[in-house]
Design an enzyme around this catalytic site. Sequence first.
Site, mmCIF file in Angstrom:
data_model
loop_
_atom_site.group_PDB
_atom_site.id
_atom_site.type_symbol
_atom_site.label_atom_id
_atom_site.label_comp_id
_atom_site.label_asym_id
_atom_site.label_seq_id
_atom_site.Cartn_x
_atom_site.Cartn_y
_atom_site.Cartn_z
ATOM 1 N N MET A 133 -25.469 -68.754 70.582
ATOM 2 C CA MET A 133 -26.628 -69.484 70.935
ATOM 3 C C MET A 133 -27.016 -69.498 72.268
ATOM 4 O O MET A 133 -28.260 -69.144 72.885
ATOM 5 C CB MET A 133 -26.444 -70.802 70.452
ATOM 6 C CG MET A 133 -26.026 -71.160 69.123
ATOM 7 S SD MET A 133 -27.449 -70.998 68.184
ATOM 8 C CE MET A 133 -28.488 -72.520 68.644
ATOM 9 N N ASP B 255 -20.097 -66.062 81.900
ATOM 10 C CA ASP B 255 -19.438 -66.298 80.587
ATOM 11 C C ASP B 255 -17.824 -65.507 80.856
ATOM 12 O O ASP B 255 -17.941 -64.531 81.667
ATOM 13 C CB ASP B 255 -19.917 -65.590 79.333
ATOM 14 C CG ASP B 255 -19.468 -65.707 77.945
ATOM 15 O OD1 ASP B 255 -20.341 -66.253 77.314
ATOM 16 O OD2 ASP B 255 -18.378 -65.264 77.717
ATOM 17 N N LEU C 43 -20.847 -74.160 75.062
ATOM 18 C CA LEU C 43 -19.596 -73.577 74.748
ATOM 19 C C LEU C 43 -19.001 -73.834 73.479
ATOM 20 O O LEU C 43 -19.300 -74.968 72.740
ATOM 21 C CB LEU C 43 -18.380 -74.006 75.952
ATOM 22 C CG LEU C 43 -18.992 -73.586 77.313
ATOM 23 C CD1 LEU C 43 -18.498 -74.632 78.366
ATOM 24 C CD2 LEU C 43 -18.288 -71.956 77.559
ATOM 25 N N THR D 179 -21.597 -78.241 70.609
ATOM 26 C CA THR D 179 -21.412 -79.374 69.829
ATOM 27 C C THR D 179 -19.860 -79.822 69.980
ATOM 28 O O THR D 179 -18.889 -78.723 69.645
ATOM 29 C CB THR D 179 -21.602 -78.840 68.133
ATOM 30 O OG1 THR D 179 -22.892 -78.263 68.289
ATOM 31 C CG2 THR D 179 -21.419 -79.883 67.193
ATOM 32 N N ARG E 203 -30.747 -76.204 64.258
ATOM 33 C CA ARG E 203 -31.478 -75.041 63.802
ATOM 34 C C ARG E 203 -30.536 -73.801 64.059
ATOM 35 O O ARG E 203 -29.294 -73.927 64.458
ATOM 36 C CB ARG E 203 -32.845 -74.795 64.305
ATOM 37 C CG ARG E 203 -33.887 -75.963 64.100
ATOM 38 C CD ARG E 203 -35.291 -75.614 64.349
ATOM 39 N NE ARG E 203 -36.218 -76.803 64.015
ATOM 40 C CZ ARG E 203 -37.263 -77.201 64.871
ATOM 41 N NH1 ARG E 203 -37.608 -76.590 65.787
ATOM 42 N NH2 ARG E 203 -37.843 -78.324 64.469
ATOM 43 N N LYS F 268 -25.991 -85.226 66.159
ATOM 44 C CA LYS F 268 -25.684 -83.738 65.945
ATOM 45 C C LYS F 268 -24.570 -83.664 64.621
ATOM 46 O O LYS F 268 -24.471 -82.840 63.691
ATOM 47 C CB LYS F 268 -25.330 -82.942 67.047
ATOM 48 C CG LYS F 268 -24.696 -81.838 66.920
ATOM 49 C CD LYS F 268 -25.817 -80.546 66.577
ATOM 50 C CE LYS F 268 -25.089 -79.233 65.960
ATOM 51 N NZ LYS F 268 -26.090 -78.017 65.709
ATOM 52 N N ASN G 282 -24.858 -82.073 60.971
ATOM 53 C CA ASN G 282 -24.032 -81.250 60.870
ATOM 54 C C ASN G 282 -23.241 -81.141 59.602
ATOM 55 O O ASN G 282 -22.878 -80.252 58.513
ATOM 56 C CB ASN G 282 -23.342 -80.584 62.113
ATOM 57 C CG ASN G 282 -23.904 -79.337 62.439
ATOM 58 O OD1 ASN G 282 -25.045 -78.829 62.294
ATOM 59 N ND2 ASN G 282 -22.860 -78.516 63.184
ATOM 60 N N LYS H 14 -14.675 -76.197 62.620
ATOM 61 C CA LYS H 14 -14.762 -77.148 63.759
ATOM 62 C C LYS H 14 -15.638 -78.320 63.554
ATOM 63 O O LYS H 14 -15.270 -79.295 63.756
ATOM 64 C CB LYS H 14 -14.877 -76.463 64.983
ATOM 65 C CG LYS H 14 -15.034 -77.386 66.144
ATOM 66 C CD LYS H 14 -16.054 -76.820 67.328
ATOM 67 C CE LYS H 14 -17.450 -76.512 66.910
ATOM 68 N NZ LYS H 14 -18.467 -76.618 67.847
HETATM 69 P P1 NAD Z 1 -20.069 -68.215 70.448
HETATM 70 O O1 NAD Z 1 -18.590 -68.387 70.190
HETATM 71 O O2 NAD Z 1 -21.056 -67.179 70.053
HETATM 72 O O3 NAD Z 1 -20.393 -68.459 72.070
HETATM 73 C C1 NAD Z 1 -19.625 -69.188 72.905
HETATM 74 C C2 NAD Z 1 -19.426 -68.547 74.282
HETATM 75 O O4 NAD Z 1 -18.910 -69.143 75.163
HETATM 76 C C3 NAD Z 1 -18.747 -67.025 74.329
HETATM 77 O O5 NAD Z 1 -19.508 -66.007 74.772
HETATM 78 C C4 NAD Z 1 -17.462 -67.521 74.830
HETATM 79 O O6 NAD Z 1 -17.256 -65.971 75.691
HETATM 80 C C5 NAD Z 1 -18.017 -68.349 75.969
HETATM 81 N N1 NAD Z 1 -16.971 -68.952 76.659
HETATM 82 C C6 NAD Z 1 -15.954 -69.728 75.841
HETATM 83 N N2 NAD Z 1 -14.936 -70.426 76.761
HETATM 84 C C7 NAD Z 1 -15.690 -70.211 78.191
HETATM 85 C C8 NAD Z 1 -15.318 -70.575 79.324
HETATM 86 N N3 NAD Z 1 -14.260 -71.152 79.765
HETATM 87 N N4 NAD Z 1 -16.013 -70.017 80.386
HETATM 88 C C9 NAD Z 1 -17.051 -69.336 80.144
HETATM 89 N N5 NAD Z 1 -17.760 -69.023 78.910
HETATM 90 C C10 NAD Z 1 -16.881 -69.373 78.140
HETATM 91 O O7 NAD Z 1 -20.605 -69.792 69.812
HETATM 92 P P2 NAD Z 1 -22.273 -70.062 69.571
HETATM 93 O O8 NAD Z 1 -22.334 -70.000 68.240
HETATM 94 O O9 NAD Z 1 -22.957 -69.654 70.845
HETATM 95 O O10 NAD Z 1 -21.830 -71.863 69.550
HETATM 96 C C11 NAD Z 1 -21.999 -72.353 70.740
HETATM 97 C C12 NAD Z 1 -21.989 -74.008 70.607
HETATM 98 O O11 NAD Z 1 -23.085 -74.184 70.020
HETATM 99 C C13 NAD Z 1 -20.805 -74.529 69.792
HETATM 100 O O12 NAD Z 1 -20.483 -75.797 69.959
HETATM 101 C C14 NAD Z 1 -21.291 -74.375 68.271
HETATM 102 O O13 NAD Z 1 -20.974 -75.393 67.476
HETATM 103 C C15 NAD Z 1 -22.827 -75.156 68.888
HETATM 104 N N6 NAD Z 1 -24.038 -74.540 67.999
HETATM 105 C C16 NAD Z 1 -23.798 -73.209 67.354
HETATM 106 C C17 NAD Z 1 -24.984 -72.952 66.373
HETATM 107 C C18 NAD Z 1 -25.159 -71.443 65.617
HETATM 108 O O14 NAD Z 1 -25.971 -71.281 64.885
HETATM 109 N N7 NAD Z 1 -24.081 -70.466 65.979
HETATM 110 C C19 NAD Z 1 -26.038 -73.601 66.359
HETATM 111 C C20 NAD Z 1 -26.018 -74.958 66.886
HETATM 112 C C21 NAD Z 1 -24.895 -75.194 67.803
#
Ligand code: NAD
Length: 302
Positions: free
Chosen positions: A13, A32, A66, A97, A124, A173, A177, A242
């Site tokens: 995201m 990241d 994150l 989230t 979304r 949220k 969800n 989660k």
């Molecule tokens: P993801 O695992 O693809 O991305 C998370 C990123 O954070 C990774 O690139 C990871 O390396 C980085 N990260 C972790 N710890 C870190 C740190 N200490 N410092 C810097 N970077 C760090 O997850 P995502 O799917 O992008 O989801 C992110 C958030 O958004 C979550 O809370 C998720 O529940 C929420 N979300 C996801 C979606 C979806 O469709 N994927 C939709 C809405 C909300």
Amino acid sequence: MSEPIAFIGLGAMGGPMALNIIKKGTNLSVYDIEKEKMQPHIKSGAVPGNSIKDTVEDAEIIVTMLPSTENVKSVITDPDGVLSFIKPGSIILDMSTIAPTGTDEIYEICKQKDIDFIDAPVGRLVSHAISGDSLFMVGCDNEGAFKKIEPLLNAMGTTIIRCGKVGSGIRAKVVNNFQILSIAQITAEALTLAQKIGLDLNTFKEVNAGTTANNGQFHINFLSKVLKNDIEPGFTIDLAHKDMGLAIETANSFRVGLPVGSSVQAVYGQARSGKFAKKDFSALLDYACELAEVDPPRIKKS
Ligand code: NAD
């Protein structure tokens, strides 16, 4: 957007969300822990950080996207985290989230340091984050701070819903969800049954769309992912597990029972114990089909 902005967490995201900000001509510093995630942003002109310190020390708005409550707390409040290096008067915009109690805790810590904290979790799918069509649930009652982050939200999405004070965005949220993730499992079970008893998927799709069983999980999510034979995330079963946990934890603390939600949470728990953990949550369909010993349905190319 004239303020210097930092973006931390460039995953499924955060990656496309940050790219959409850059596309609007705003220079970002990005960070990241998985360095390769920064490459598309560097190519588009973003400044990569080697640490949280050098990513945020010149920024006035810091965005975090994150995985979990623990990640957000650690990135913001650890001794080498954001709060140790940003200037008073800056804004932290958390779009992850996480547990509402975590949001409340971080907000209180920020307040003591004269930092505005805003929760704006994202609704979304990843496809919407890529196309810049996300929805945001904003918890913020400081109009001055909201005006500063509004252009950022407009760069990443189409729909901003003001939910109320800080913490109200994440509460919306978590509840929303819970509904999405439960409907996804019901959809997986329905399509597994349809397949087992020999219904034609296109015909069933038409029946379903014409009734109140019609839902976005079948008609938007599953049809753009698993039913097209794509189970790469998207939103992983791990993250979905989660988020169901966040809903159940929140409900428990208010003595609200979520009996269906608890069963759905158990399914996500089982599904993530094997090969589906890092697959898209629409792969719940393939998991249900595997248990029922039936070939998973796929939509025919027209
Ligand atoms: P993801 O695992 O693809 O991305 C998370 C990123 O954070 C990774 O690139 C990871 O390396 C980085 N990260 C972790 N710890 C870190 C740190 N200490 N410092 C810097 N970077 C760090 O997850 P995502 O799917 O992008 O989801 C992110 C958030 O958004 C979550 O809370 C998720 O529940 C929420 N979300 C996801 C979606 C979806 O469709 N994927 C939709 C809405 C909300």
